[in-house]
Design a protein around this motif. Sequence first.
Motif, short mmCIF file in Angstrom:
data_model
loop_
_atom_site.label_atom_id
_atom_site.label_comp_id
_atom_site.label_asym_id
_atom_site.label_seq_id
_atom_site.Cartn_x
_atom_site.Cartn_y
_atom_site.Cartn_z
N ARG A 224 0.84 -1.21 0.00
CA ARG A 224 0.00 0.00 0.00
C ARG A 224 0.87 1.26 0.00
N TYR A 225 1.97 1.21 0.80
CA TYR A 225 2.87 2.36 0.85
C TYR A 225 3.47 2.64 -0.52
N LEU A 226 3.92 1.59 -1.21
CA LEU A 226 4.52 1.77 -2.54
C LEU A 226 3.50 2.34 -3.52
N GLU A 227 2.26 1.83 -3.42
CA GLU A 227 1.22 2.28 -4.35
C GLU A 227 0.82 3.73 -4.06
N THR A 228 0.72 4.08 -2.77
CA THR A 228 0.34 5.45 -2.39
C THR A 228 1.37 6.46 -2.86
N ASN A 229 2.64 6.06 -2.83
CA ASN A 229 3.72 6.98 -3.22
C ASN A 229 4.13 6.82 -4.69
N ASN A 230 3.27 6.14 -5.48
CA ASN A 230 3.49 5.98 -6.92
C ASN A 230 4.84 5.31 -7.24
N ILE A 231 5.28 4.40 -6.36
CA ILE A 231 6.53 3.67 -6.60
C ILE A 231 6.25 2.37 -7.34
N SER A 232 5.17 1.70 -6.97
CA SER A 232 4.81 0.43 -7.60
C SER A 232 3.31 0.23 -7.46
N LYS A 233 2.74 -0.57 -8.35
CA LYS A 233 1.30 -0.84 -8.31
C LYS A 233 1.01 -2.34 -8.25
N ASN A 234 -0.05 -2.66 -7.53
CA ASN A 234 -0.55 -4.05 -7.46
C ASN A 234 0.54 -5.04 -7.06
N ASN A 235 1.37 -4.68 -6.08
CA ASN A 235 2.45 -5.56 -5.64
C ASN A 235 2.03 -6.30 -4.36
N TYR A 236 0.93 -7.07 -4.47
CA TYR A 236 0.36 -7.74 -3.30
C TYR A 236 0.60 -9.26 -3.31
N SER A 237 1.38 -9.74 -4.26
CA SER A 237 1.55 -11.20 -4.41
C SER A 237 2.26 -11.81 -3.20
N LYS A 238 3.28 -11.11 -2.66
CA LYS A 238 3.99 -11.66 -1.50
C LYS A 238 3.06 -11.79 -0.30
N SER A 239 2.23 -10.77 -0.11
CA SER A 239 1.30 -10.81 1.02
C SER A 239 0.36 -12.01 0.91
N LEU A 240 -0.24 -12.22 -0.27
CA LEU A 240 -1.16 -13.34 -0.47
C LEU A 240 -0.45 -14.68 -0.31
N ASN A 241 0.80 -14.75 -0.76
CA ASN A 241 1.58 -15.98 -0.65
C ASN A 241 1.79 -16.36 0.82
N TYR A 242 2.17 -15.36 1.65
CA TYR A 242 2.37 -15.64 3.08
C TYR A 242 1.06 -16.00 3.77
N TYR A 243 -0.05 -15.35 3.39
CA TYR A 243 -1.34 -15.71 3.98
C TYR A 243 -1.69 -17.17 3.66
N ASP A 244 -1.42 -17.60 2.41
CA ASP A 244 -1.72 -18.98 2.01
C ASP A 244 -0.87 -19.98 2.82
N LYS A 245 0.40 -19.63 3.05
CA LYS A 245 1.26 -20.52 3.83
C LYS A 245 0.74 -20.66 5.26
N SER A 246 0.34 -19.54 5.84
CA SER A 246 -0.21 -19.59 7.20
C SER A 246 -1.51 -20.40 7.21
N LEU A 247 -2.36 -20.18 6.21
CA LEU A 247 -3.64 -20.88 6.13
C LEU A 247 -3.44 -22.38 6.02
N ASN A 248 -2.46 -22.82 5.25
CA ASN A 248 -2.19 -24.26 5.08
C ASN A 248 -1.85 -24.92 6.41
N ILE A 249 -1.08 -24.22 7.24
CA ILE A 249 -0.72 -24.79 8.54
C ILE A 249 -1.94 -24.90 9.45
N TRP A 250 -2.72 -23.81 9.54
CA TRP A 250 -3.89 -23.85 10.42
C TRP A 250 -4.91 -24.87 9.95
N GLN A 251 -4.98 -25.14 8.64
CA GLN A 251 -5.94 -26.13 8.13
C GLN A 251 -5.55 -27.56 8.50
#
Length: 627
Positions: A224-251
Amino acid sequence: MIKLKYVIVLSLCFLVQISAQNNTTIKALLNTLRQYELEEFNPSLNLFNPKDSLGIKLREAFIWKYNYLAFGNLEKRNFKPEKDNYTLENGLLNIYYGDYLISKGTEESIPYNYYQKSQEIADAINSPVLLCEALKRMTSIINKNEKNLDDLKNLLKKYKDAAYDDFEKDLSTLAKIRAYSYIEQKPYIQELNQGLSSALANENKTIIASYYKLLGVKHDVYARYLETNNISKNNYSKSLNYYDKSLNIWQSYNYAFSKKKQIGIIINKGIVHYFSNNQKEAQKYLNKAKESIDSTDYNNNILYYQWYSLSLAKEKKYKSAYKHKFDENQLREDRYQEKSEITVAEINTKYETEKKEKQLLIEQQQKKQNKNIAIGLGISLLFGSIIALLLFKNTRKKQRLAEQAKALESQKLATVLKEQELVSIDAMIEGQEKERQRIANDLHDDLGGLMATVKLHFNALKEKQTPDLFDKTTTLLDEAYHKIRSIAHTKNSGVIAKQGLLIALQNMADKISTSNKISVDVIDHGLENRLENSLELTIFRIVQELITNVIKHAEATEAVIHLTNHDDILNIMIEDNGKGFNPNQITTKNKGMGLSSIDKRVEHLNGKMTIESEQGSGTTIIIDIPT
């Protein structure tokens, strides 16, 4: 008097043993709950069957905590802690009663007081286990409220110092990173990755899952910080990847506590898609979470309505967005109302509860007193018969000690005889060396000088006689002189000879291999150049002594002498396949088997000797000597 003393001591030991067993069982039960190993809980609980009221309450608390984690069951049980009782059991009762109040939505300052009381008990009884349980909850409450930052830092330091195993160390590191990231408004990505590496190495699954979720949050915020400051856009893949890893363990856990964790992560994934302007995906994940949220789970319900309302507003569906926002606000009011009602209920029942507890305490003390009298009589009868058994065992022990002392004296005598034998061998070798040196000196000083004089006389007669005859005579005399000189130059090489240490050891190995039931090999590396003559002689004696020990004591069929000269260090390693011995039995006062004299020689050369041996597995002796 002696019998009474035995009865008192043994009675105390018996009671201490029971207490220690109870504490061990309690810690085992606590461990299954703190690491969410719920499948191990019931077998462990069967080992804990207390008779006193405090222990019974603790058992109730364990059962409630298990049902809450496994099934989300909020049924109240009778496990409220006692006042001014400084025991492990009462400390844990304060912990779980605080947990119960939080699960019911009580204002967090009230359970915090119970956790604080548990910390006080832990300090009093010096229990890191109890202290960690209290501190981790106290830091969580202060961190959520984002106040009293100095207290939070102090608690985090105490938690880190109290961490008593890898699980608590990893958890205290995670708590510190989570707290400081809010205090200082920094992502702490590097520290998170380091903490995750430690948790992975220790295989702490639930902590790994928590790290993955926190990394997902940090990468989401960073994107969000990168996107707000016009440095990068739609760079959320790492966040989703870590959420999936956490989800797999809890499942991988099929329990209520895990399902609650999964719902939180699914909502977070919906929030990520909201900020990446993919409202269709955002609403899909939020609705998926809503299907599993329990009506009593205020936090996740509020999050659902909050972000679903925002997503609808982005699509300009204001009517639906307003409805969801209204539901969110209603839930927040209901939540605070429930907190208020529970707090009032606690205050209204406080007086009656204290009155009942005092009456119950008086009855329990009377029962406990009667029980102690009965236990004391039972113990007296029980240990009266045990005293005779102990006296009998004491007599047997004295007999064994006498037999061991006799065997030790025999061993000392054998050791003295062996040492005398080795001293005699050493003296014989030293005498031979002195005799060889004397002969060499005589050859050099007497016969060598005489032959040189003869040569001078012949040279004087050269002018008066036939030149050819004198040339031949001179040549023969020169040859004789050089031979005598060569013999004299070996004056210090009685054992080593002119070939050097390596050849001498190979010759010794060949002679031993042909004359004994043992095969001796010599393996060298880096000995192309000669060492100083006296050093070679000393090393030869050390190796000779060690091989003698192998022949006498090891009952070996094979031995290998390794010589390696590298970086000004000569490494000597002697291995055999004999019966071996226990090196721990060798002391500085009694080394035995000639090792004392060898050790002194090595020490004189500023070297170091190491012995590696096991019964039935041979022996390896390693010596490092600076050259």
